[in-house]
Every structure is written in C-alpha cells, then in structure tokens.
Enzyme design. Structure first.
Site, short mmCIF file in Angstrom:
data_model
loop_
_atom_site.label_atom_id
_atom_site.label_comp_id
_atom_site.label_asym_id
_atom_site.label_seq_id
_atom_site.Cartn_x
_atom_site.Cartn_y
_atom_site.Cartn_z
N ALA A 88 68.27 71.83 60.40
CA ALA A 88 69.03 73.08 60.35
C ALA A 88 68.17 74.20 60.88
O ALA A 88 66.94 74.13 60.87
CB ALA A 88 69.47 73.40 58.92
N TYR A 154 73.34 83.13 58.04
CA TYR A 154 72.78 81.82 57.67
C TYR A 154 73.65 81.13 56.63
O TYR A 154 74.04 79.97 56.78
CB TYR A 154 71.35 82.00 57.13
#
Length: 332
Positions: A88, A154
């Site tokens: 990620a 995010y």
C-alpha cells in the site's frame, strides 16, 4: 482457531514484504516453516531493505513488481495457498499532496490482488486495512461495526480497498478476511511514524522534541503481535468475509507517549509544538481505541507485548540504526 497453526509446506505470498510489518510477517512465517514469495516494489537498484538478511535463504523467493500491474500480480499469486496483501501507499501527510496515487496503489492494487486470488483459487486472502478508516471515535472502544469516516485521502483509499476486497467475498465467494491493525509500531518502522520520529530525535541528542498535536490518543500494537494476528486470521474460517480489529484495547495520548519514550530512551528532553506537523483541522483523528473482542474470541489471538516493553525494544533498535533516520527533517 489457535495462532500456532502449522505453516510447514505452505507457499505463501506477502505483498509489501519489504515493509515494516511485511518483513516481520515474512520472518514469522519462515519461523513456522512456510515457503514465502516476497513481492516487493521494483527499484532499479539492489537495496533490499528489511529483507537483506534473507537474500540467500532458499525458502524465500523475492519478486519485484508493482501491485498496479495485474499481470505481474497474477504471476506472483499463482500456486499460493495464502496471500497476505500488505502492499500500500502509506503516510497521511503525503496523501494530501498526491491523493490520486493512493487510489491507484491502494484501491486498484487491491482489485488486482483480489482478482488474481480468485483466478488462481487461493485458500485464503488476508487484506490489510487500518484503524484510520474509522476516523475519530464516535464510540469507544471501536468495534468493527463503527462507521467508516474518510478524514484523509489515505483513509478514503483504504476504505475503498477494504470494500473492494469484501465485494469479492459477496460477489464471487473469494475467501478473504480483512484485518484492521491499530497503530502498529516496533523495530524497522520508518521515520514517517510518530514513535520512530520521537526516538530518532532523542537518540540524536535533541533536547527539544518536535511534534504536532499532543492530545490525540492512539492504541499502539507491537509489530510481532500484529503479524501474529495476520497469521491467526488466515486460518479462521469464521472470519471469512469479515473484518478483525488488531489492537490492544489500551490508549495513550501522543503527549504521554512522548514522555514514555523519553523515559525509555534514558534521555532528557522537552516537547515543542511544530505547526508543520499538524494535520488539517478536519482531518485530525482525535481518538482511536480498539475493541479486539472479535479477534480474541474467533482466532485465539491476543497481544503479548506490553507498551512499556515494546517501547524499550523499539528504542534500542532505533539507537542501533540511527543512520537510517534524518532526525532534523520532518519526513512525510
């Protein structure tokens, strides 16, 4: 299901294997007998980071690639029993600057991994979430039914990634479980996180520790406990299509954490506010405290390392690896 399942003879893929949690998970899987494919982000230089000690280990196959590339991901997944998807784009401050990159890596990347797992009929996919998806706690402790609040690009991308993974359970019966760690810390963590940021300043001799807001509270979980939680989730059938919180159920303010780190380091310093480290007001998550009942009752997992012991071990690691940090520079 016990967290001491037999991993011997299993071929396991770990995406994001070079990272802080990923490399720790690789070490634990190897210790329990697994054969590991370590999927790492391609770099045109030879540095292998936290996997350097495994370069000559025949049980580990390092695969360079990018989760945004579906073909490369499919090749990596083929023949695997279990896929731990940790790759990620992380870090909240940078997501303010480049939100589109987070969507591509975190959401599209997860879609690619889920599709590859479906195509190759893996036994289990374990997808990594984050407690940031909850935003500031509306009720505490936070269980898995708490509303999701995208308070940063995010966290929005991770919510999208979580929903993408779970949609493959509902639509295609992909055997996937989502694990949601709460503020993992420990050796190997980068300077973008608060604990190594404070420790690097302390061990570099700073007498003033620069921080953003001191009042938010967090639930800090030691990295080996988080990694064990991933492994426990992978063998829990009850967790199929479900989310599991991995946290300690203990919260501490950033200010009190900093004082605990000063004590753990044996240094002497005072705290100083640094406005450049503050989040936008609507983006700050003021409280995170986990309810880990589901993980404990369903898998038998529970955290084993106390915050005091974990901070001491992390302090010792940062002191021994101070060359990896730039204490005077704010790392987003």
């Amino acid at each position: 299901m016990s967290t001491t399942s037999n991993w011997a003879g299993r071929t396991v893929l770990v995406t994001g294997a070079e990272g802080f949690i990923g490399s720790t998970l690789v070490d634990l899987l190897l210790a329990q007998g697994a054969d590991v494919r370590a999927f790492v982000h391609y770099k045109p230089y030879a540095e292998k980071g936290h996997l350097a000690h495994l370069l000559d280990d025949p049980r580990v196959q390092l695969l360079a690639g990018d989760v945004r590339d579906p073909g490369r991901v499919s090749d990596a997944v083929e023949g695997c029993d279990t896929v731990f998807h940790l790759a990620a784009l992380i870090g909240i401050p940078y997501s303010y600057d480049s939100p589109g990159a987070y969507v591509q890596t975190n959401v599209v990347g997860t879609e690619n991994v889920a599709e590859a797992c479906r195509r190759h009929a893996v036994r289990r996919m374990v997808h990594t979430s984050t407690s940031e998806v909850y935003g500031t706690a509306r009720t505490a402790p936070i269980d898995e039914s708490h509303p999701l609040q995208p308070q940063s690009p995010y966290s929005a991308s991770k919510i999208g990634a979580d929903m993408t993974a779970l949609s493959h359970w509902h639509a295609f019966e992909l055997p996937v479980t989502v694990v949601r760690p709460f503020n993992t810390y420990g050796p190997r963590q980068s300077a973008r996180a608060v604990i190594p940021t404070i420790l690097a300043q302390l061990h570099a001799g700073a007498r003033e520790i620069k921080l953003g807001s001191l009042t938010p509270t967090r639930d800090f979980t030691y990295v080996t406990d988080t990694a064990r939680g991933f492994m426990a989730a992978a063998d829990c059938d009850r967790a199929l299509g479900q989310v599991l919180n991995l946290g300690t159920g203990r919260e501490i303010s950033i200010g009190d954490l900093a004082l605990a780190l000063i004590a753990a380091s044996g240094r002497d310093a005072q705290l100083v506010a640094d406005p450049s480290r503050l989040r936008p007001s609507g983006s700050e998550v003021h409280r995170l405290l986990s309810d880990n009942t589901r993980a404990r009752e369903w898998t038998g997992w529970e955290p084993q390392v106390s915050l005091e012991d974990g901070l001491k071990q992390t302090s010792e690691w940062v002191a021994a690896h101070l060359n990896l940090f730039a204490p005077d520079r704010y790392q987003v």
